[in-house]
Scaffold this motif. Sequence first.
Motif, mmCIF file in Angstrom:
data_model
loop_
_atom_site.group_PDB
_atom_site.id
_atom_site.type_symbol
_atom_site.label_atom_id
_atom_site.label_comp_id
_atom_site.label_asym_id
_atom_site.label_seq_id
_atom_site.Cartn_x
_atom_site.Cartn_y
_atom_site.Cartn_z
ATOM 1 N N VAL A 683 -12.401 17.670 -4.711
ATOM 2 C CA VAL A 683 -12.276 16.061 -4.257
ATOM 3 C C VAL A 683 -10.743 16.202 -3.973
ATOM 4 N N HIS A 684 -10.635 15.415 -2.693
ATOM 5 C CA HIS A 684 -9.176 14.952 -2.361
ATOM 6 C C HIS A 684 -9.214 13.550 -2.222
ATOM 7 N N VAL A 685 -8.337 12.647 -2.700
ATOM 8 C CA VAL A 685 -8.209 11.228 -2.712
ATOM 9 C C VAL A 685 -7.232 10.751 -1.771
ATOM 10 N N PHE A 686 -7.330 10.050 -0.748
ATOM 11 C CA PHE A 686 -6.192 9.645 0.357
ATOM 12 C C PHE A 686 -6.227 8.245 0.101
ATOM 13 N N TYR A 687 -5.059 7.812 -0.211
ATOM 14 C CA TYR A 687 -4.852 6.373 -0.318
ATOM 15 C C TYR A 687 -3.688 5.807 0.524
ATOM 16 N N CYS A 688 -4.068 4.421 0.875
ATOM 17 C CA CYS A 688 -2.853 3.738 1.554
ATOM 18 C C CYS A 688 -2.927 2.292 1.271
ATOM 19 N N GLY A 689 -1.844 1.794 0.686
ATOM 20 C CA GLY A 689 -2.101 0.376 0.389
ATOM 21 C C GLY A 689 -0.712 0.107 -0.798
ATOM 22 N N ALA A 690 -0.940 -0.956 -1.513
ATOM 23 C CA ALA A 690 -0.002 -1.379 -2.385
ATOM 24 C C ALA A 690 0.415 -0.423 -3.633
ATOM 25 N N PRO A 691 1.840 -0.163 -3.744
ATOM 26 C CA PRO A 691 2.364 0.874 -4.648
ATOM 27 C C PRO A 691 1.770 0.703 -6.060
ATOM 28 N N ALA A 692 1.502 -0.610 -6.428
ATOM 29 C CA ALA A 692 0.962 -0.853 -7.903
ATOM 30 C C ALA A 692 -0.421 -0.341 -8.011
#
Length: 713
Positions: A683-692
Amino acid sequence: MSLDEDARWLEWVTKQFESIAGDDKEIDLDEFKTALKVKESFFAERFFALFDSDGSSSISLDELLKALDLLIHGNETDKLNFLFQVYDVDGHVCRYTSCVLTGSGSIDPDELRTVLKSCLRESAISLPEEKLDDLTLALFESADKDNSGSITFEELKAELENFPEVMENLTIRSKKRQTPRYLTRAYWHNNSRKLLFLCVYACLSLLLFIGAMLQHSHGGAWYMVAKGCGQCLNFNCTFVMVLMLRRCLTWLRATWVVRILPLDQNILLHQIVGYAILCYTLVHTTAHVFNFVQLSEKSEYSLWEFLLTTRPGIGWVKGTASVTGVVLQVVICLMVLCSSTFVRRSGHFEVFYWSHLSYVWVWSLLMVHCANFWKWFVVPGLVFLLEKIVGIAVSRMGSLYIVEVNLLPSKVTHLVIKRPQFFHFKPGDYIYINIPVIAKYEWHPFTISSAPEQSDSLWLHIRSMGQWTNRLYEYFRQPESQTVSPKRLTTSLRNRRQVSAKFGENHRFCNIKCYIDGPYGTPTRQIFASEHAVLIGAGIGITPFASILQSIIYRRRKQNCPNCNYSWCENIKDSEMKLRKVDFIWINRDQKSFEWFVSLLTKLEMDQADEEPEGRFLEMHMYMTSALSKNDMKAIGLQMALDLLAKKEKRDSITGLRTRTQPGRPEWGKVFQKVSEEKKGKVHVFYCGAPALAKVIKAQCEHFGFNFYKENF
C-alpha cells in the motif's frame, strides 16, 4: 471515550457554565446557544426545553450535568428516548419525571420535515425543497412500519437498529483527536532514507566543523568557533541550492537513486538546511564579535571599527569581510523570517517569493566575504545557472495562451491553456506559470490537473489564497470594459482578441498570453508503480489526483458484451501500470467544493465496470467536514434519510454521484484497517492538502506499515 476523558470533559463544561452563568447560577436560552455553539436555533431550543426539567425557562448546573450524564452514561433506551423527544416537536417533557414523554407521543411527516430542514442548516447542506420532501418521505415511509401516518418511539427504535454505527457513540459532542505517536519502530522503518540522510548530513557537518577548528587553533577559542561555523556555512550555502535543482531531481526520480536518497522530501531538507544556515550565521557572527572584543583591547581599532569598517583590513577583498558579514546576517535573517509558514500561508506568498530572490545577493556577498566559498560554489552554481537558462528557454519557446477560464465555487479559477507540442509531463507534475497581465515578473507553482493523454490542453485549478491568486480571480470575474475612448476601435479589437467570447458570468473563452516553466516531478510519479494506491486530497489538494484519475480512465478501457449487459475493464498494455486497486478519498469543508471536479468523478463512475473478478478497481470516498457526523444527535435523522434516499435513487443527494458523501472527518484507523484487510499488495498512500492533516495520516500509515508520500513543492 474513556471514563477519564468523560470526567475531564464534564469538568470543562462545569467551568464553562460557571463563567457564563450570572449571580443566580443559571443560564437562559441565549446563553445556552452561545455555550453549545449550535448553528441552528431549533436544536438549541429543543435541547434547552429538555434540559429545563422544572420549566423555569433557565437551566441550573445540576440540570445540565444530569442531562449530560444521561447522554454520556445512559443506556441505549435513555438516549433514544431523548432523541425521540427532540423530534416530537409538539410534545413536551413532564416536569416531575425525567425522560417520560407526554404530548402527541408520535412524529408526523411535517414534524420530521421541520427537523430535517434544521439538520440541513446545521450541516451547511443546501438542497432544493423538492429534495427535502423526498428525504422526509424516504425516512418516514421506512420508519412507519404500520402505515399509521406517524412514527412511534418503538418504530424509531426499530429503524435505528438498521444503522448500528449510529448508536455506537450517540452524543452531542465530538471526540477529541488522539495525539499521534512518533519515533516508533514503524516510524524509523518508513523514514529510514530520510533519517539516514540526516545522519550523514549531521556527521559531515560535524567533521567540517572540527576540521576547520583544528586548522585555526592558533587564533583562540572564539576564532576557532567562528572558522568552524564558517566552513559549515560554505557547505550549507551551496547544498541548500542543490536541494532545489528541480530539473535534476525530476530526472533522478526516474532512476535507481530514488530508492536510496529521500528525493521526495527535498523541500523539507531545504528548510532544515535553511534553518541550519541561520544558526551557523548567528554563532559565526557572535564568535567573531567576541573575538573582535579581545582584539580591540590589544590594537588601536575599536570594536565598532572592527565590525562596521574596512580599516582593520580583515578579508581578502579590501578588508570587507566584516561589512559584508553584517549585511549577510541581516539578509539571511530576513529570508528565513519571510519564509516562515505564517507568512506563506497567510496570503502573503509574494513576500516569501520576492525576499527569496535575494539568494543572488547572498551568494554574491559570500564570494566577497569568504576567500574559499567559490571552490564550493562553482560546480553546483554552474548546474543551477544551466537549469535557469534551460527554464527561460523552455518558457519562451512557442506561444502559450490561456484559451478558456471557469470561475468555480470557493474562489477557484480553472485555467485551460493551449498545450504546446513539445510539452510532456506525467500525472501529478507541476509547473511554474507567469501571466504578464496579472504580474509581469512573478512565477507561481501549480499542479497540472489534466491528464498527460489530453494532448490539446493543460488544466490548472487555482484557489484564491494570496495577492496574486486573488488578482487572477478578480481579473476574470470583472466584466469587459465598455468605456468609450478616442481609440474605441483599437480598444475593441484588443478586447476582442483578449476575450473572444463569453458564456455566462463564470465561463469565458479568451486568448491571454502566458509562460510556463516545467514540468517538475513529485512523489505521485510513483503511483502507477504501486500495487494498491490510496489517494487522499483535502480541498484543492485534489488537483494532482485529478490528473492521475483522468490518466487511469485513458489506461483502462471499459468493454461491454453485445449480447447482455455485462461489462468489464481491461488495462491498455503499459509497462509502468502495476496498479491492482485505487482508493480515492476527497475531503471538503463545504458542499460547493465538490462542484470543482464533479463531472470528472461522474465520468469515472460511469467508466467503472459493473463487475470485476478481483473487486472494484477504483473506489471513491467523499467526506464533508462541515456536515455533522452520524453519531451526532443533531444529524442522525438527516444521515438516515440521506442513506435511504441514496439506496432508492442510486445517487447521493449532496453531490449527485453514486458514491455516498460521508459526514464529518474520516476515522483513519478504520479506513486504513479496511485497506489493510483487502490485501491487494503493498500500500502506498499519496496525500495533498493541509500540513496538519498530513501529520495525522502519516502517523496512521506508520502504524499500518504503509508508505506515505506528501505532495509538496
